[in-house]
Design an enzyme around this catalytic site. Structure first.
Site, mmCIF file in Angstrom:
data_model
loop_
_atom_site.group_PDB
_atom_site.id
_atom_site.type_symbol
_atom_site.label_atom_id
_atom_site.label_comp_id
_atom_site.label_asym_id
_atom_site.label_seq_id
_atom_site.Cartn_x
_atom_site.Cartn_y
_atom_site.Cartn_z
ATOM 1 N N ASP A 199 0.824 -1.209 0.000
ATOM 2 C CA ASP A 199 0.000 0.000 0.000
ATOM 3 C C ASP A 199 0.860 1.261 0.000
ATOM 4 O OD1 ASP A 199 -2.295 1.549 0.104
ATOM 5 O OD2 ASP A 199 -3.206 0.379 1.712
ATOM 6 N N ASP A 249 -10.975 1.869 -3.244
ATOM 7 C CA ASP A 249 -11.587 1.522 -1.960
ATOM 8 C C ASP A 249 -13.108 1.509 -2.091
ATOM 9 O OD1 ASP A 249 -9.312 1.061 -0.508
ATOM 10 O OD2 ASP A 249 -9.145 3.095 0.266
HETATM 11 C C1 GLA Z 1 -5.833 1.873 2.126
HETATM 12 C C2 GLA Z 1 -6.253 0.698 1.277
HETATM 13 C C3 GLA Z 1 -7.253 -0.154 2.017
HETATM 14 C C4 GLA Z 1 -6.661 -0.608 3.332
HETATM 15 C C5 GLA Z 1 -6.221 0.606 4.151
HETATM 16 C C6 GLA Z 1 -5.498 0.185 5.395
HETATM 17 O O1 GLA Z 1 -6.876 2.780 2.272
HETATM 18 O O2 GLA Z 1 -6.776 1.122 0.050
HETATM 19 O O3 GLA Z 1 -7.632 -1.249 1.238
HETATM 20 O O4 GLA Z 1 -5.576 -1.454 3.094
HETATM 21 O O5 GLA Z 1 -5.365 1.454 3.399
HETATM 22 O O6 GLA Z 1 -5.037 1.239 6.134
#
Ligand code: GLA
Length: 726
Positions: free
Chosen positions: A482, A550
């Site tokens: 990430d 997301d």
């Molecule tokens: C980001 C990612 C999510 C999750 C969060 C965790 O927003 O897109 O899928 O992994 O971080 O903090």
């Protein structure tokens, strides 16, 4: 494929498309043809003729005097491969060099050329692959007129797909350092401007929204200065002829094998057609080249289609699968994934995770992923980033992994390697690793976190060491990588080389990701950046799939998935079913099936009926993903950008199976009764999982799928499987 005609004309062609170049008397490389392959190039030079209207001069270095260009050339509008800067050509040079005396007039002239099989790999950067007969590269060496700066221009064409790859590398052979004020990857000139420009803009939770505009007088710019390819603009851009449809007309797609700041700039006026430059964004860019140093630009990729926009998309899909993604097991089946994030966020312990695993097993899960929150002092997003050691007080990962194995599941984990929190051991021990951190300064926080200075090899090494130690102790099958913060530091640690920072951060990202993917070839890496903020070809080189957004609610997701698949294969688009209330599980799962299928919710809250719906789609995924979705051909039948419904169809390469997904955004009476399918074999007969009837491929493609005038409610879907009936 590459041949040299008479009169300094070079042609690179693969039987379908061609690129013809003319090296004129001054050493300018003119683009005289970019399009369908021709059977004969003898007359092609007359295509370059333009009315000069005034005398065009150039400086002949060997003769030491000014000369007039031969008839037919106009320095302001003739299509070129590299425009100059600081002279008559005002369209915009792809490369600008500033010399020690302050002058940034830049004029490259070709001095040598050659052609060879394959495409050379780029050291330390993601790149297109192709050896032997797969593709051919024409290489032109240019010298800058007023300095000892040399530029190598590479143009590659693939034998079995209409993909062109372009890049420049610039070398300083002079004594004095020079500064690159711009170093883009491509210049592409067009004699016509009868095109529309399509790009994909957005924001977090709404990535890759479709925008289509006429080409107009002046400059159109699609760019990112976020320090990553960004959710705000994606590097995939295309031009389509005014008459183009999904199946006819010209479409020329552009993308960059890069994950950082980029700029696609289109300049047009009535005189010159279109002039495109594309590459690293020159905003805040300056790169010092000392004697002997070379700057290599990322590669820019173009897909050329004269059979409409969908053929362009499929060309990109094949290129990405066959010539870009490096993951060794890419052709192997990718497991159904369950991710813990939306279900429990930071709030879990060993028992609750094991409970999740048990419940996830009941919906066909094959890989369980523990997302954020397992390391350091991470119980919310204010602490822990940078400390990649298991928080043993919170979760016993050995137990969790053993539990997965017992249940026959693979196990995956989340990292955010480029980031650090103030509240972390890493920051306390090495504050200087944080980008923008100075004793007297206050770097901006974003989600309470700072960017690590990945231009500093030591900072990269500190993360690498921790990740290695973790992987030595915990056998994982998958890593979600990430990156939840954009880059904002204009006053970073390396102040005297500020203009290099954005690109050096990318090189640091690639060096860590490159090392880990190489040392752990069995681990499936998934890219992510606060949802789909780094969905690009640079990341795909290392990570065969990327979390698209997301946002999993079909209201937005259907557009995100459809639009992303215009430039990237469905098999790269990580898609999960979540618990958003807008649509049924059957609909959400059908949409996630057109991607890499997974789940993200509290599995303990699912009803028996919902578990059955999800398991049924998981079974379809297992049966059809590899052959139909991943390796098959995708047809975009109805665009959600043009109405309230969306339809995608995938057909296996052997044309024996096909999946069709129709989705409605709004409740409305069908405006049409038959939906014509594509890509089937017209002589074969197929059984339809919906009405259980058997019809020929010809029937489906000519008459269409009978939708019986049914009224589909809001956010409902129809998933149809066609299988050959033998
Ligand atoms: C980001 C990612 C999510 C999750 C969060 C965790 O927003 O897109 O899928 O992994 O971080 O903090």
């Amino acid at each position: 494929m590459f041949h040299e005609e008479e009169n300094n004309v070079f042609v690179l062609e693969n039987g379908k498309v061609a690129y013809a170049l003319y090296l004129n008397e001054a050493g300018n490389l003119e683009n005289v043809w970019f399009g369908k392959a021709l059977s004969d190039y003898r007359g092609i030079l007359s295509a370059r003729n333009v009315e000069g209207g005034y005398e065009c001069m150039y400086y002949d270095v060997a003769a030491g005097k000014e000369r007039k260009y031969a008839e037919g050339f106009n320095a302001q509008c003739s299509p070129l491969e590299i425009s100059s800067h600081g002279y008559a050509d005002k369209r915009g040079a792809p490369v600008i060099v500033r010399r020690k005396n302050g002058s940034f007039a830049t004029d490259f002239r070709c001095v040598r050329h050659r052609a060879y099989a394959g495409i050379p790999p780029l050291a330390g950067m993601p790149h297109a692959r192709g050896e032997g007969e797969a593709c051919e590269t024409a290489e032109f060496l240019f010298k800058e007129q007023s300095s000892e700066v040399y530029l190598t221009y590479r143009l590659t064409l693939y034998a079995d797909k209409n993909i062109f790859v372009k890049s420049f590398s610039v070398e300083n052979r002079g004594e004095e350092p020079v500064s690159l004020l711009r170093a883009m990857s491509l210049q592409q000139d067009f004699v016509s401007r009868d095109y529309k420009l399509v790009h994909f803009h957005g924001r977090w939770m709404q990535e890759r929204a479709y925008a289509e505009n006429d080409v107009y007088d002046g400059v159109q710019e699609i760019s990112s200065n976020y320090g990553r390819s960004s959710a705000e603009e994606n590097p995939f851009v295309y031009l389509k002829s005014a008459d183009a449809t999904a199946d006819s007309g010209t479409a020329i797609g552009f993308n960059l094998i890069y994950s950082g700041n980029f700029k696609f700039r289109l300049f047009s006026d009535k005189f010159c057609g279109m002039h495109v430059t594309y590459g690293i964004n020159d905003e805040d860019f300056a790169w010092t080249l000392r004697r002997g140093e070379v700057f290599q630009t990322p590669q820019a990729v173009m897909a050329y289609s004269y059979e409409g926009t969908d053929a362009m998309s499929r060309t990109f899909h094949r290129f990405i699968r066959e010539n870009l993604i490096g993951y060794k097991n890419n052709n192997a089946y990718k497991p159904v994934l369950f991710n813990s994030w939306e279900g429990c966020s930071f709030d879990f312990d060993t028992a609750s995770v094991c409970e999740y695993i048990d419940a996830a097993c009941k919906i066909g899960t094959e890989l369980f992923v523990l997302d954020d929150g397992w390391f350091g002092a991470r119980n919310d997003d204010t602490a822990g980033l940078g400390d990649w050691v298991v928080n043993r007080g919170k979760v016993d990962l050995h137990k969790v992994i053993a539990h997965c194995r017992e249940k026959g599941l693979k196990f995956g984990i989340w990292f955010e390697p480029e980031m650090v929190n103030y509240d972390s051991d890493l920051f306390r021990a090495h504050p200087s690793y944080a980008l923008g951190y100075r004793k007297d300064g206050k770097p901006y926080l974003w989600r309470h976190q700072l960017h690590l200075d990945f231009s500093d090899a030591e900072a990269v090494q500190a993360v690498y060491r921790q990740m290695k130690a973790f992987l030595a102790e915990y056998p994982v099958d998958y890593i979600k990588w990430d990156c939840n913060r954009i880059v904002m530091e204009h006053d970073a640690n390396c102040a005297e080389r500020q203009g290099e920072m954005y690109h050096r951060l990318m090189l640091g990202y690639y060096s860590l990701l490159g090392r880990l993917t190489e040392e752990y070839p069995h681990i499936l890496f998934e890219g992510c950046a606060g949802g789909g903020g780094r969905f690009d070809l640079g990341t795909l080189y290392y990570c065969p799939q990327i979390w698209a957004s997301d946002e999993s609610d079909p209201a937005e997701r259907m557009e995100i998935q459809f639009n992303t698949s215009l430039g990237y294969p469905l098999s790269c688009i990580a898609s999960h079913v979540n618990d958003s209330a807008v649509a049924s599980y059957a609909t959400k799962a059908a949409l996630a099936l057109f991607g890499t299928y997974g789940y993200e919710m509290n599995p303990n809250e699912l009803t028996e009926g919902e578990r059955e719906e999800l398991s049924a789609i998981a079974r379809l995924y297992r049966e059809y993903h590899s052959e139909v979705i991943e390796q098959g051909e995708l047809y975009h039948l109805l665009s959600p950008n043009e109405g309230n419904r969306m339809c995608m169809q995938c057909v296996s390469q052997d044309k024996r199976a096909s999946l069709v997904l129709l989705m409605n955004r709004k409740k409305e009476l069908q405006q049409f009764r038959f939906l014509k399918l594509k890509g089937l074999d017209k002589r074969r007969v197929y059984k339809n999982s919906y009405d259980r009837q058997v019809y020929s491929g010809e029937y489906y493609m000519e008459v269409g799928l009978n939708l019986f005038f049914e009224v589909l409610p809001e956010f409902s879907s129809r998933l149809i499987v066609l299988t050959e009936e033998t």
